[in-house]
Scaffold this active site. Structure first.
Site, short mmCIF file in Angstrom:
data_model
loop_
_atom_site.label_atom_id
_atom_site.label_comp_id
_atom_site.label_asym_id
_atom_site.label_seq_id
_atom_site.Cartn_x
_atom_site.Cartn_y
_atom_site.Cartn_z
N LYS A 103 44.25 49.13 35.29
CA LYS A 103 43.59 49.02 34.00
C LYS A 103 44.65 48.77 32.94
O LYS A 103 45.14 49.70 32.31
CB LYS A 103 42.84 50.33 33.71
N ARG A 159 44.32 57.80 37.64
CA ARG A 159 44.23 56.33 37.59
C ARG A 159 45.19 55.75 36.56
O ARG A 159 45.83 54.74 36.81
CB ARG A 159 42.79 55.88 37.34
N GLU A 177 32.89 42.45 40.76
CA GLU A 177 32.55 43.51 39.79
C GLU A 177 32.07 42.84 38.51
O GLU A 177 32.07 41.61 38.39
CB GLU A 177 33.79 44.38 39.51
C1 LIG Z 1 36.85 45.61 35.27
C2 LIG Z 1 36.26 46.97 35.40
N1 LIG Z 1 35.63 47.32 36.55
C3 LIG Z 1 35.06 48.54 36.70
C4 LIG Z 1 35.08 49.46 35.68
C5 LIG Z 1 34.42 50.80 35.86
O1 LIG Z 1 35.37 51.82 35.91
P1 LIG Z 1 35.23 53.24 35.19
O2 LIG Z 1 33.86 53.39 34.74
O3 LIG Z 1 35.74 54.19 36.18
O4 LIG Z 1 36.15 53.24 34.01
C6 LIG Z 1 35.73 49.15 34.47
C7 LIG Z 1 35.78 50.10 33.37
O5 LIG Z 1 36.18 49.83 32.27
C8 LIG Z 1 36.33 47.87 34.33
O6 LIG Z 1 36.95 47.52 33.20
#
Ligand SMILES: Cc1ncc(COP(=O)(O)O)c(C=O)c1O
Length: 280
Positions: free
Chosen positions: A130, A36, A163
Site C-alpha cells: 500500500k 501491513r 480486485e
Molecule cells: C487496491 C486495494 N485493494 C484492496 C483493498 C482493501 O484492503 P483493506 O480494506 O484491508 O484496506 C484496498 C484498500 O484500500 C485497496 O486499496
C-alpha cells in the site's frame, strides 16, 4: 499538521499508508493493519521511524486524544524530509503521520454496479503493498463514476479477476462456494481475510458448501450467483450489476448480506484479537 514539501512522500511518492476502522471506541484489526504498513514499508525500503510497539502506541494515543469513537485512523510512513532529490539518501528522519477521520454514517448495504477497469493494474510488486502511488486507483474510480458505477474491477495480466480500485472482490458460485481471487498479485485486504474466517460459520450451518481462494476467470465471476466488494471502506457491499450483466434477479444476495452482518457483529463485539480498546 504540516507536511514539508521536501518530504520524499510528497514529491516522489516514497511513502506507504494504511487505514484502520474505529468502531465504538475500538480499533478494528489494528494488529493486522500495523503489520501491513510495516510490510509495505519494508518493500518500499523505508526505515521504520519507531519500533512496532511504539508505532502501535502512538496510533492508539492519536485516536484517544481525538476523542473520536467512530470513524477511521489513517497513517503514513515516509522516508521523510530531505533535499528534493530522487534518492532518499538526503532524508535523515523517517516520519510517521496519522490522522483521525470522524464518520458517524452507517454502512450502506444497498447493491451497487461495477465496471471493468480499462486503466492497467499495478504490477504485483506494487499491487501487493500500500504505497501512496494511487494514481491508477484514482483513475479507475473516476472511470467507474463516469459510468455511474461505484467501482472499477481490475483483471490481472493473465486475464483473471484481481480486485477493485480500493477493495477486494468475492463471489458465491453456482455450487454455493465462496470464491475469492488469490492474493499473490493484489492487496491482501484485512476485511477480505477476516471474511474468509467468518464465512466458515456459514459452511458449518450448510449455507455455503465451501470456501476457495483461487484464480477466478471472468466468465466464472460474471456467472456467479453473488458478487461482493470487501474492504475497510465498504466492509461487504453486494454487487448487483457488472458492466451490462445484472446479477441474478438484480437484488442483493443473501450470503453477501449475512457476511456484512457477521463483520458488523465482529466490529461491535468480536474477540479481543480483532478489537483493540482505546482509553479516552
Ligand atoms: C487496491 C486495494 N485493494 C484492496 C483493498 C482493501 O484492503 P483493506 O480494506 O484491508 O484496506 C484496498 C484498500 O484500500 C485497496 O486499496
Amino acid at each position: 499538521m504540516v507536511i514539508l514539501m521536501d518530504d520524499h512522500m510528497v514529491h516522489r511518492g516514497h511513502g506507504v499508508f494504511d487505514t484502520a476502522a474505529i468502531k465504538k471506541g475500538h480499533l478494528y484489526e489494528l494488529h493486522q493493519h500495523v503489520d501491513r504498513i510495516i510490510r509495505s514499508g519494508t518493500v518500499a525500503k523505508i526505515v521504520l521511524p519507531f519500533d512496532r510497539e511504539t508505532i502501535r502506541r502512538i496510533l492508539i494515543q492519536t485516536v484517544s486524544v481525538s476523542k473520536c469513537m467512530n470513524g477511521s485512523l489513517r497513517y503514513w510512513m515516509s522516508a521523510g524530509p530531505g533535499d528534493f532529490q530522487l534518492s532518499p539518501s538526503g532524508c535523515h528522519q523517517p516520519a510517521l503521520y496519522a490522522i483521525v477521520i470522524e464518520d458517524q454514517s452507517l454502512f450502506d448495504s444497498r447493491g451497487i454496479k461495477v465496471v471493468t477497469s480499462s486503466i492497467p493494474i499495478k504490477p504485483p510488486q506494487f499491487a501487493t503493498m500500500k504505497s501512496v502511488n494511487y494514481l491508477p486507483n484514482v483513475l479507475s474510480k473516476m472511470e467507474a463514476e463516469e459510468q455511474v458505477a461505484f467501482a472499477a474491477i481490475w483483471l490481472d495480466d493473465d486475464g483473471f479477476i484481481a480486485e477493485g480500485s480500493n477493495m477486494n472482490v468475492a463471489f458465491v458460485t453456482k455450487e454455493q462456494e465462496l470464491l475469492m481471487p488469490k492474493f499473490d498479485k493484489i492487496l491482501s485486504g484485512c476485511p477480505a481475510r477476516r471474511v474468509l474466517t467468518l464465512a466458515e460459520g456459514l459452511v458449518r450451518v450448510g449455507k455455503l458448501r465451501g470456501i476457495r481462494v483461487d484464480n477466478v476467470c471472468i466468465d466464472e465471476g460474471k456467472s456467479a450467483d453473488e458478487m461482493m466488494l470487501l474492504g475497510s471502506g465498504v466492509l461487504v457491499r453486494p454487487v448487483i450489476q457488472w458492466d451490462e450483466k445484472v446479477k441474478g434477479d438484480g437484488k442483493e444476495g443473501p450470503i453477501s448480506k449475512t457476511l456484512l452482518n457477521y463483520i458488523l457483529e465482529d466490529m461491535n463485539s468480536g474477540l479481543s484479537s480483532v478489537r483493540v480498546p482505546v482509553r479516552y
